[in-house]
Enzyme design. Structure first.
Site, PDB file in Angstrom:
ATOM      1  N   THR A 131      32.843  48.910  32.207  1.00  0.00           N
ATOM      2  CA  THR A 131      31.400  48.916  32.512  1.00  0.00           C
ATOM      3  C   THR A 131      30.828  50.323  32.544  1.00  0.00           C
ATOM      4  O   THR A 131      29.663  50.535  32.196  1.00  0.00           O
ATOM      5  CB  THR A 131      31.167  48.209  33.867  1.00  0.00           C
ATOM      6  OG1 THR A 131      31.620  46.866  33.732  1.00  0.00           O
ATOM      7  CG2 THR A 131      29.703  48.177  34.256  1.00  0.00           C
ATOM      8  N   THR A 174      36.951  48.274  35.676  1.00  0.00           N
ATOM      9  CA  THR A 174      37.460  48.092  37.044  1.00  0.00           C
ATOM     10  C   THR A 174      38.416  46.901  37.180  1.00  0.00           C
ATOM     11  O   THR A 174      39.193  46.848  38.130  1.00  0.00           O
ATOM     12  CB  THR A 174      36.294  47.916  38.038  1.00  0.00           C
ATOM     13  OG1 THR A 174      35.531  46.764  37.653  1.00  0.00           O
ATOM     14  CG2 THR A 174      35.410  49.142  38.073  1.00  0.00           C
ATOM     15  N   ASP A 175      38.365  45.954  36.229  1.00  0.00           N
ATOM     16  CA  ASP A 175      39.181  44.736  36.384  1.00  0.00           C
ATOM     17  C   ASP A 175      40.679  45.034  36.457  1.00  0.00           C
ATOM     18  O   ASP A 175      41.398  44.420  37.241  1.00  0.00           O
ATOM     19  CB  ASP A 175      38.917  43.751  35.239  1.00  0.00           C
ATOM     20  CG  ASP A 175      37.516  43.142  35.298  1.00  0.00           C
ATOM     21  OD1 ASP A 175      36.835  43.309  36.331  1.00  0.00           O
ATOM     22  OD2 ASP A 175      37.101  42.513  34.308  1.00  0.00           O
ATOM     23  N   SER A 214      38.434  46.324  30.274  1.00  0.00           N
ATOM     24  CA  SER A 214      39.790  46.478  30.806  1.00  0.00           C
ATOM     25  C   SER A 214      40.641  45.207  30.790  1.00  0.00           C
ATOM     26  O   SER A 214      41.868  45.306  30.854  1.00  0.00           O
ATOM     27  CB  SER A 214      39.772  47.141  32.176  1.00  0.00           C
ATOM     28  OG  SER A 214      39.360  46.265  33.182  1.00  0.00           O
TER      29      SER A 214
HETATM   30  N1  ASP Z   1      34.862  43.645  33.043  1.00  0.00           N
HETATM   31  C1  ASP Z   1      34.716  45.084  33.221  1.00  0.00           C
HETATM   32  C2  ASP Z   1      36.013  45.761  32.814  1.00  0.00           C
HETATM   33  O1  ASP Z   1      36.928  45.812  33.589  1.00  0.00           O
HETATM   34  C3  ASP Z   1      34.387  45.358  34.633  1.00  0.00           C
HETATM   35  C4  ASP Z   1      34.166  46.794  34.985  1.00  0.00           C
HETATM   36  O2  ASP Z   1      34.426  47.744  34.286  1.00  0.00           O
HETATM   37  O3  ASP Z   1      33.720  46.955  36.137  1.00  0.00           O
HETATM   38  O4  ASP Z   1      36.098  46.251  31.710  1.00  0.00           O
END
Ligand code: ASP
Length: 320
Positions: A12, A85-86, A52
């Site tokens: 993100t 973040t995932d 991710s």
């Molecule tokens: N779905 C996103 C990822 O992990 C979430 C994020 O980056 O917060 O790529």
């Protein structure tokens, strides 16, 4: 001025929100052009552009090899890695277990894309650059900087699907925090043991237990394809009795079985002595993984197996 390398991997923090609410990948904007970041001496590398959930063990290996190559040039005082973040906690933990760094290595990400109101993208990056520029941040293992807090890769986990305060270290808390004027650390860290790896030959899977679980799924697992199993057990490390014979079979076939808890907080310990209880499982040869969560225990077991650790050495390593 401290020289910092930013390695982008996607997520993100590298995305934007479209007019219809979809979150989409962006064409990269060079950060060096952002006014607020001009106080840092930055070099950037777009290593991947991945959401991710697309991250694999091979990507993690490419990342650690790239970090090691850059550290060997001695050009940088710190490294910041931007990541979705995932699975951020997994990649950060993997780098922690594999890279012996003498400069700060900081992971960061964002919960809100860069063009959304109240985005944490630029702010988290800014804080991560500040932490990476501070020599106090070295020799503390890989760190995760989000929402003004500093966490270790070892203990941090994503706790909320969408809140900006998502990253927490449930057992130990953050090791430091970022204020307007300074970087504060309030915990000393133990040195991490490092496990080298250059290629993947082992397979470790992760299973979650639940009340009334049968061995249906476990019947499909064979030692031809699986070398280790992480079982997210109940409470302090107990499993439904119906799966015990399958666990015993795995161990007799040479598959390493490691227990973590599906609880959010606490350590696992073999104390209950009933069918499926932890005490009985240890007698069968199951290993307890102390405080690690399932995905992190999986990465650690993979590294231990790739380094040919035997049963006793794996028990010892999970006590660290
Ligand atoms: N779905 C996103 C990822 O992990 C979430 C994020 O980056 O917060 O790529």
């Amino acid at each position: 001025m401290q020289k910092i390398l930013i390695i982008h991997t996607g997520g993100t923090i590298s995305m934007e929100e479209a007019a219809d609410g979809r979150i989409i990948e962006t064409n990269e904007h060079p950060l060096t052009e952002i006014e607020q970041l001009k106080q840092f001496s930055i070099e950037e590398k777009q290593l991947f552009h991945l959401p991710s959930p697309h991250m694999t063990l091979d990507h993690m290996l490419v990342l650690t090899q790239y970090i090691e190559k850059q550290m060997a040039t001695a050009k940088y005082n710190g490294i910041v890695i931007t990541h979705g973040t995932d699975t951020l906690e997994e990649t950060a933990f993997f780098v922690d277990l594999t890279v012996n760094a003498s400069i700060p290595i900081i992971f960061t990400g964002a919960m809100r894309p860069s063009n959304k109101i109240g985005s944490d993208a630029l702010y988290n990056l800014f804080c991560a650059l500040r932490v990476a520029s501070d020599p106090k941040s070295a020799y503390r293992g890989v760190l995760v900087v989000m929402n003004d807090e500093i966490h270790t890769a070892q203990h941090v986990t994503k706790t909320s699907t969408s809140n900006v305060a998502t990253f927490q270290s449930p057992v130990f808390g953050p090791v430091g925090f970022v204020t307007k004027l300074a970087i504060h650390f309030h915990q000393k860290m133990d040195q991490t043991t490092h496990y080298p790896v250059t290629t993947w030959t082992k397979n470790v899977v992760l299973l979650k237990t639940y009340a009334g679980m049968s061995d249906e799924l476990l019947q499909t697992i064979s030692s031809q394809h699986v070398h280790g199993i992480i079982v997210e057990a109940l409470g302090q490390g107990n499993v439904p009795p119906a799966i015990v014979p399958a666990l015993q079979r795995f161990i007799s076939e040479g598959i390493t079985v490691v227990i973590v808890s599906r609880c959010f907080k606490g350590v696992v310990q073999p104390v209950y002595d009933y069918a499926g209880g932890g005490r009985a499982l240890v007698k069968d040869g199951v290993i307890f993984a102390n405080y690690l969560n399932g995905p992190k225990a999986r990465l650690k077991l993979l590294l231990l197996l790739e380094n040919n650790y035997d049963h006793e050495a794996i028990v010892e390593a999970f006590h660290d």
